[in-house]
Design a protein around this motif. Sequence first.
Motif, PDB file in Angstrom:
ATOM      1  N   LYS A  41      -7.733   0.905  18.593  1.00  0.00           N
ATOM      2  CA  LYS A  41      -6.553   1.748  18.726  1.00  0.00           C
ATOM      3  C   LYS A  41      -6.971   3.060  19.366  1.00  0.00           C
ATOM      4  CE  LYS A  41      -3.854  -1.056  16.359  1.00  0.00           C
ATOM      5  NZ  LYS A  41      -4.333  -2.363  16.697  1.00  0.00           N
ATOM      6  N   VAL A  42      -6.258   3.442  20.418  1.00  0.00           N
ATOM      7  CA  VAL A  42      -6.478   4.704  21.106  1.00  0.00           C
ATOM      8  C   VAL A  42      -5.276   5.567  20.785  1.00  0.00           C
ATOM      9  CG1 VAL A  42      -6.741   5.796  23.354  1.00  0.00           C
ATOM     10  CG2 VAL A  42      -7.768   3.562  22.932  1.00  0.00           C
ATOM     11  N   ALA A  43      -5.507   6.712  20.169  1.00  0.00           N
ATOM     12  CA  ALA A  43      -4.400   7.542  19.720  1.00  0.00           C
ATOM     13  C   ALA A  43      -3.816   8.361  20.855  1.00  0.00           C
ATOM     14  CB  ALA A  43      -4.853   8.462  18.592  1.00  0.00           C
ATOM     15  N   ALA A  44      -2.502   8.311  20.941  1.00  0.00           N
ATOM     16  CA  ALA A  44      -1.774   9.230  21.798  1.00  0.00           C
ATOM     17  C   ALA A  44      -1.253  10.281  20.830  1.00  0.00           C
ATOM     18  CB  ALA A  44      -0.648   8.514  22.523  1.00  0.00           C
ATOM     19  N   GLY A  45      -2.163  11.091  20.371  1.00  0.00           N
ATOM     20  CA  GLY A  45      -1.863  12.062  19.333  1.00  0.00           C
ATOM     21  C   GLY A  45      -3.155  12.708  18.877  1.00  0.00           C
ATOM     22  N   HIS A  46      -3.511  12.499  17.621  1.00  0.00           N
ATOM     23  CA  HIS A  46      -4.603  13.258  17.016  1.00  0.00           C
ATOM     24  C   HIS A  46      -5.882  12.479  16.777  1.00  0.00           C
ATOM     25  CE1 HIS A  46      -1.779  16.496  16.694  1.00  0.00           C
ATOM     26  NE2 HIS A  46      -0.926  15.683  16.113  1.00  0.00           N
ATOM     27  N   GLY A  47      -6.060  11.343  17.403  1.00  0.00           N
ATOM     28  CA  GLY A  47      -7.323  10.627  17.314  1.00  0.00           C
ATOM     29  C   GLY A  47      -7.260   9.433  16.398  1.00  0.00           C
ATOM     30  N   SER A  48      -7.996   8.420  16.756  1.00  0.00           N
ATOM     31  CA  SER A  48      -8.080   7.195  15.976  1.00  0.00           C
ATOM     32  C   SER A  48      -9.539   6.779  15.962  1.00  0.00           C
ATOM     33  CB  SER A  48      -7.219   6.105  16.628  1.00  0.00           C
ATOM     34  OG  SER A  48      -7.336   4.899  15.923  1.00  0.00           O
ATOM     35  N   VAL A  49     -10.102   6.665  14.787  1.00  0.00           N
ATOM     36  CA  VAL A  49     -11.518   6.348  14.660  1.00  0.00           C
ATOM     37  C   VAL A  49     -11.688   4.825  14.606  1.00  0.00           C
ATOM     38  CG1 VAL A  49     -13.599   6.619  13.274  1.00  0.00           C
ATOM     39  CG2 VAL A  49     -11.946   8.487  13.424  1.00  0.00           C
ATOM     40  N   PRO A  50     -12.370   4.243  15.608  1.00  0.00           N
ATOM     41  CA  PRO A  50     -12.592   2.799  15.577  1.00  0.00           C
ATOM     42  C   PRO A  50     -13.722   2.478  14.597  1.00  0.00           C
ATOM     43  CG  PRO A  50     -13.565   3.726  17.552  1.00  0.00           C
ATOM     44  CD  PRO A  50     -12.900   4.854  16.821  1.00  0.00           C
ATOM     45  N   HIS A  51     -13.439   1.604  13.646  1.00  0.00           N
ATOM     46  CA  HIS A  51     -14.462   1.234  12.675  1.00  0.00           C
ATOM     47  C   HIS A  51     -15.292   0.062  13.169  1.00  0.00           C
ATOM     48  CE1 HIS A  51     -12.911   4.090   9.822  1.00  0.00           C
ATOM     49  NE2 HIS A  51     -11.696   3.644  10.076  1.00  0.00           N
ATOM     50  N   PHE A  52     -14.689  -0.762  14.004  1.00  0.00           N
ATOM     51  CA  PHE A  52     -15.412  -1.843  14.642  1.00  0.00           C
ATOM     52  C   PHE A  52     -14.647  -2.227  15.890  1.00  0.00           C
ATOM     53  CE2 PHE A  52     -12.463  -3.574  11.594  1.00  0.00           C
ATOM     54  CZ  PHE A  52     -11.822  -4.600  12.288  1.00  0.00           C
ATOM     55  N   GLU A  53     -15.320  -2.935  16.762  1.00  0.00           N
ATOM     56  CA  GLU A  53     -14.713  -3.335  18.028  1.00  0.00           C
ATOM     57  C   GLU A  53     -14.761  -4.847  18.094  1.00  0.00           C
ATOM     58  OE1 GLU A  53     -16.306  -2.860  22.443  1.00  0.00           O
ATOM     59  OE2 GLU A  53     -15.791  -0.933  21.553  1.00  0.00           O
ATOM     60  N   GLU A  54     -13.607  -5.472  17.892  1.00  0.00           N
ATOM     61  CA  GLU A  54     -13.514  -6.923  17.894  1.00  0.00           C
ATOM     62  C   GLU A  54     -12.577  -7.348  19.012  1.00  0.00           C
ATOM     63  OE1 GLU A  54     -11.794 -10.362  14.924  1.00  0.00           O
ATOM     64  OE2 GLU A  54     -12.484  -8.487  14.063  1.00  0.00           O
ATOM     65  N   GLU A  55     -12.882  -8.464  19.653  1.00  0.00           N
ATOM     66  CA  GLU A  55     -12.015  -8.958  20.715  1.00  0.00           C
ATOM     67  C   GLU A  55     -10.867  -9.749  20.119  1.00  0.00           C
ATOM     68  OE1 GLU A  55     -12.391 -11.911  24.504  1.00  0.00           O
ATOM     69  OE2 GLU A  55     -14.024 -10.478  24.217  1.00  0.00           O
ATOM     70  N   LEU A  56      -9.633  -9.337  20.455  1.00  0.00           N
ATOM     71  CA  LEU A  56      -8.436 -10.031  19.979  1.00  0.00           C
ATOM     72  C   LEU A  56      -8.130 -11.252  20.830  1.00  0.00           C
ATOM     73  CD1 LEU A  56      -6.067  -6.980  19.412  1.00  0.00           C
ATOM     74  CD2 LEU A  56      -7.153  -8.384  17.657  1.00  0.00           C
ATOM     75  N   GLY A  57      -8.586 -11.248  22.037  1.00  0.00           N
ATOM     76  CA  GLY A  57      -8.287 -12.288  23.018  1.00  0.00           C
ATOM     77  C   GLY A  57      -8.452 -11.684  24.393  1.00  0.00           C
ATOM     78  N   THR A  58      -7.766 -12.255  25.353  1.00  0.00           N
ATOM     79  CA  THR A  58      -7.847 -11.738  26.711  1.00  0.00           C
ATOM     80  C   THR A  58      -6.453 -11.642  27.318  1.00  0.00           C
ATOM     81  OG1 THR A  58      -8.128 -13.939  27.687  1.00  0.00           O
ATOM     82  CG2 THR A  58     -10.146 -12.721  27.112  1.00  0.00           C
TER      83      THR A  58
END
Length: 166
Positions: A41-58
């Motif tokens: 998640k990339v925040a259009a606001g005050h920031g979003s901390v990624p806890h892990f990076e998993e591929e949802l698909g393509t």
Amino acid sequence: MSRVLQIEPSSISPRLAAQLPAKTSESSEEDFADVAHLDVKVAAGHGSVPHFEEELGTLKFRRDFLRSVGVSEANAVVVTVTGASMEPTIPDGSVLLVNRANKEPRANAVYVFHLRGNGLVVKRVVKSGGLWMARSDNDDREAFPDFAFDDGATLIGRAVWVGSKL
């Protein structure tokens, strides 16, 4: 347009029809590239901390489109936007195609940043008073103020396409 109208171009203008490229078969699988859609998640606001990076698909993108926006398949990634700071340009819930190789600021382009202590954000880059600034497209400057990015922010890549609900 002739496909939509279901008429041959030569019936409209034989001269223009002669200038059209020869018909090719429908797009083939080789014309498309699979771009990873990350559970980030990339925040259009005050920031979003990624806890892990998993591929949802393509998501599939035409290779000629990727070339036209200057992104290689290896550097392309799709992320999801949360928040309202980039509206109306990037609505909450949109997905962004990000070119991770493009990390040099360019005035008025949209970038994904990592802010130390705040996580990932998406903002427009502007130059003001000799400084590179990150700016929200939302006009509410009280809620979404500009900030200078320096040692506390790292450019992840330039956003080159947005997909959202109408």
